[in-house]
Design a protein around this motif. Structure first.
Motif, mmCIF file in Angstrom:
data_model
loop_
_atom_site.group_PDB
_atom_site.id
_atom_site.type_symbol
_atom_site.label_atom_id
_atom_site.label_comp_id
_atom_site.label_asym_id
_atom_site.label_seq_id
_atom_site.Cartn_x
_atom_site.Cartn_y
_atom_site.Cartn_z
ATOM 1 N N THR A 41 33.253 -43.116 33.721
ATOM 2 C CA THR A 41 33.118 -43.711 32.400
ATOM 3 C C THR A 41 33.986 -43.000 31.369
ATOM 4 O OG1 THR A 41 30.850 -44.419 32.875
ATOM 5 C CG2 THR A 41 31.500 -44.302 30.560
ATOM 6 N N TYR A 46 40.771 -47.014 30.833
ATOM 7 C CA TYR A 46 40.014 -48.222 30.517
ATOM 8 C C TYR A 46 40.521 -49.394 31.360
ATOM 9 C CZ TYR A 46 37.992 -52.075 27.904
ATOM 10 O OH TYR A 46 37.290 -53.204 27.550
ATOM 11 N N LEU A 51 32.490 -51.708 31.930
ATOM 12 C CA LEU A 51 31.060 -51.979 31.752
ATOM 13 C C LEU A 51 30.276 -51.734 33.048
ATOM 14 C CD1 LEU A 51 31.002 -55.122 29.435
ATOM 15 C CD2 LEU A 51 30.541 -52.728 28.846
ATOM 16 N N TYR A 53 31.014 -49.277 35.144
ATOM 17 C CA TYR A 53 30.831 -47.829 35.143
ATOM 18 C C TYR A 53 29.697 -47.437 34.195
ATOM 19 C CZ TYR A 53 35.552 -47.775 37.189
ATOM 20 O OH TYR A 53 36.646 -47.980 37.987
ATOM 21 N N VAL A 54 29.676 -48.033 33.025
ATOM 22 C CA VAL A 54 28.639 -47.731 32.036
ATOM 23 C C VAL A 54 27.254 -48.103 32.577
ATOM 24 C CG1 VAL A 54 27.725 -48.302 29.757
ATOM 25 C CG2 VAL A 54 30.181 -47.940 30.064
ATOM 26 N N SER A 58 24.242 -45.500 33.362
ATOM 27 C CA SER A 58 22.957 -45.672 32.698
ATOM 28 C C SER A 58 21.815 -45.813 33.703
ATOM 29 C CB SER A 58 22.998 -46.898 31.786
ATOM 30 O OG SER A 58 21.745 -47.119 31.180
#
Length: 219
Positions: A41, A46, A51, A53-54, A58
């Motif tokens: 992340t 980029y 998203l 990875y995010v 999480s």
């Protein structure tokens, strides 16, 4: 994919059956995925998977926290036999983190003294991997080993989990080193040797830890 995901699924299955080994293995696997996708992340360029990875970071974080909270810390020592080699298992964690810490500091301190910029910073803003390791991961793993040697309740919970995470990280770094070597990149041999050695010691430590686990009797 070949090692981490099968271990994650197997440990989840065992943990849902009430196995202490499964819960410890699950915590270690989640710790590995948390560290891995935290790095992706914040370090990876980029791209369209940002998203993903995010989301994985999480999910790994909250699953890891929930797994830790599910343990009854005060009872952790009762889940292990008196033959558990606390000095070996804890010493390995402390030694491995010190070695990696010295490795990172050896790369950072000379640039601070000489007022130069590390090569990695030319493609980013700071030494992200080194910052995460020195601030969070290495102190946390070192502390888990120390607490195990002192036979503290948190040590019995954190040290096995940290050992699983460490073993998976070493396997990933070893595969990375081998891939780089096959691609013709020079200077990868020390990395291959170090990760092989630490990975082997981690596997031995895991074997000794899990061999001395007392599974609770289900009624």
């Amino acid at each position: 994919m070949c090692i981490g995901i099968p271990i994650l699924l197997i440990s989840l299955f065992l943990a849902r059956k009430g196995s202490i080994k499964g819960r410890l293995l699950l915590g270690g696997a989640l710790g590995y995925f948390l560290i891995t996708y935290m790095m992706y992340t914040f370090i990876a360029m980029y791209n369209r998977l940002f998203l993903v990875y995010v989301a994985l970071m999480s999910a790994s974080f909250f699953a890891f926290i929930l797994t830790l909270l599910a343990f009854d810390v005060e009872k952790m020592s009762s889940y292990f036999t008196n033959k558990l080699p606390v000095r070996y298992a804890g010493g390995y964690l402390m030694f491995s983190t010190l070695m990696i810490g010295f490795l990172w500091l050896a790369r950072v301190i000379p640039t601070l003294i000489g007022s130069s910029i590390p090569l990695e910073v030319e493609h980013g803003t700071t030494l992200t991997v080194q910052a995460f390791d020195l601030a969070f991961f290495l102190p946390g793993i070192f502390l888990s080993g120390l607490l195990l040697i002192k036979k503290k309740p948190f040590g019995y919970m954190l040290a096995p989990i940290a050992t699983v995470t460490n073993a998976l990280i070493m396997a990933a770094l070893l595969s990375k080193g081998i891939s780089m070597n096959l691609a013709g990149i020079e200077g990868t041999l020390p990395m291959i040797i170090m990760t092989s050695l630490f990975g082997l010691i981690a596997i031995v430590s895991l074997f000794l830890i899990f061999r001395n686990v007392n599974e609770p009797v289900r009624t």
